[in-house]
Design a protein around this motif. Structure first.
Motif, PDB file in Angstrom:
ATOM      1  N   ASP A   8       0.938  -1.016   0.103  1.00 24.15           N
ATOM      2  CA  ASP A   8      -0.074   0.072   0.056  1.00 24.15           C
ATOM      3  C   ASP A   8       1.222   1.275  -0.006  1.00 24.15           C
ATOM      4  O   ASP A   8       1.774   0.886   0.947  1.00 24.15           O
ATOM      5  N   VAL A  13      -1.060   3.871   6.636  1.00 20.85           N
ATOM      6  CA  VAL A  13      -2.610   2.181   6.026  1.00 20.85           C
ATOM      7  C   VAL A  13      -1.681   0.786   6.377  1.00 20.85           C
ATOM      8  O   VAL A  13      -2.042  -0.079   7.349  1.00 20.85           O
ATOM      9  N   ASP A  54      -2.859  -3.489  -1.997  1.00 14.62           N
ATOM     10  CA  ASP A  54      -3.802  -2.316  -2.985  1.00 14.62           C
ATOM     11  C   ASP A  54      -3.657  -1.294  -4.334  1.00 14.62           C
ATOM     12  O   ASP A  54      -3.057  -1.970  -5.408  1.00 14.62           O
ATOM     13  N   THR A  83     -10.163   1.220  -1.252  1.00 18.95           N
ATOM     14  CA  THR A  83     -10.820   1.741  -1.274  1.00 18.95           C
ATOM     15  C   THR A  83     -12.306   2.315  -1.929  1.00 18.95           C
ATOM     16  O   THR A  83     -13.111   2.553  -1.761  1.00 18.95           O
ATOM     17  N   LYS A 104     -11.463  -1.892   2.662  1.00 23.06           N
ATOM     18  CA  LYS A 104     -10.394  -1.500   3.527  1.00 23.06           C
ATOM     19  C   LYS A 104     -11.683  -0.739   5.058  1.00 23.06           C
ATOM     20  O   LYS A 104     -10.499  -0.687   5.666  1.00 23.06           O
TER      21      LYS A 104
END
Length: 218
Positions: A8, A13, A54, A83, A104
């Motif tokens: 990520d 995060v 990610d 996300t 997420k």
């Protein structure tokens, strides 16, 4: 221990994910990466069991890295962690061979569960993604696609079709074994055989194909 790499571009995060996973006694985060290229380097160097990846990262994005890792490190299971829940990302990730897709905003317990399930050789989709997968099949279905999917399923034996139907309903190997009175090892063998016959790289792709054929919609 399940060896995990976290990729990520946001250090906070990554730190949060590591903190969550540290609560599980059977999971170890062995490396981090800030972009897709670094993720590939870490996976190929360390032979991780699971990569949490990610999608939107600078340089090489997660989907591009996933496509390369499918060829370079097929034994490393990739869970897309993002996300962004838009259908274009979900579809591309699943088609590229992702073993899981987790948003997420999922609960910490779900993150741990996803890693454990994927490491065990099964697929994991967060509930919101599962709904999208079924919706995708309904929205993009049609007579021609259904006929083609049904034709592909013709190579399966009756028992393999039973396993696929339960797999398409989202059941784990243990649950399928309970339904069909088989050991978990036997179910795993059948699942592997089904994936091979259908030319599917993972359970998610097989489930989508089953739904396209009208199997497992109950």
């Amino acid at each position: 221990m399940v060896r995990v790499i976290v990729a990520d571009d946001e250090p906070l995060v990554r730190a949060g994910i590591k903190l969550v996973l540290s609560a599980a006694e059977d999971i170890e985060v062995i490396a981090e990466a800030g972009d897709g290229r670094a993720a590939i380097a870490e996976v190929t160097a360390r032979s991780a069991d699971v990569l949490l990846l990610d999608i939107r990262m600078p340089g090489m994005d997660g989907l591009t890295a996933l496509a390369e890792l499918t060829k370079l490190a097929p034994d490393t299971r990739v869970v897309i962690l993002t996300t962004f829940g838009e259908s274009e990302y979900i579809g591309r990730a699943l088609d590229a061979g992702a073993a899981g897709f987790l948003l997420k905003d999922s609960a910490p317990e779900e993150l741990i569960r996803a890693v454990q399930v994927v490491a065990a050789g099964e697929a994991y989709l967060s509930p919101s993604v599962t709904k999208w997968v079924i919706g995708r099949v309904s929205a993009t279905g049609g007579t021609a696609k259904a006929v083609d999917a049904q034709r592909r399923l013709d190579v399966l034996t009756d028992r393999e079709r039973e396993v696929l139907e339960l797999l398409a309903q989202g059941l784990s190997n243990a649950d399928i074994g309970g339904r069909l009175y088989m050991s978990e090892a036997t179910v795993k063998m059948y699942v592997s055989r089904v994936l091979g016959k259908l030319d599917c790289s993972n359970r998610v792709q097989a489930a989508i194909l089953a739904h396209e054929a009208g199997l497992g919609d109950t």
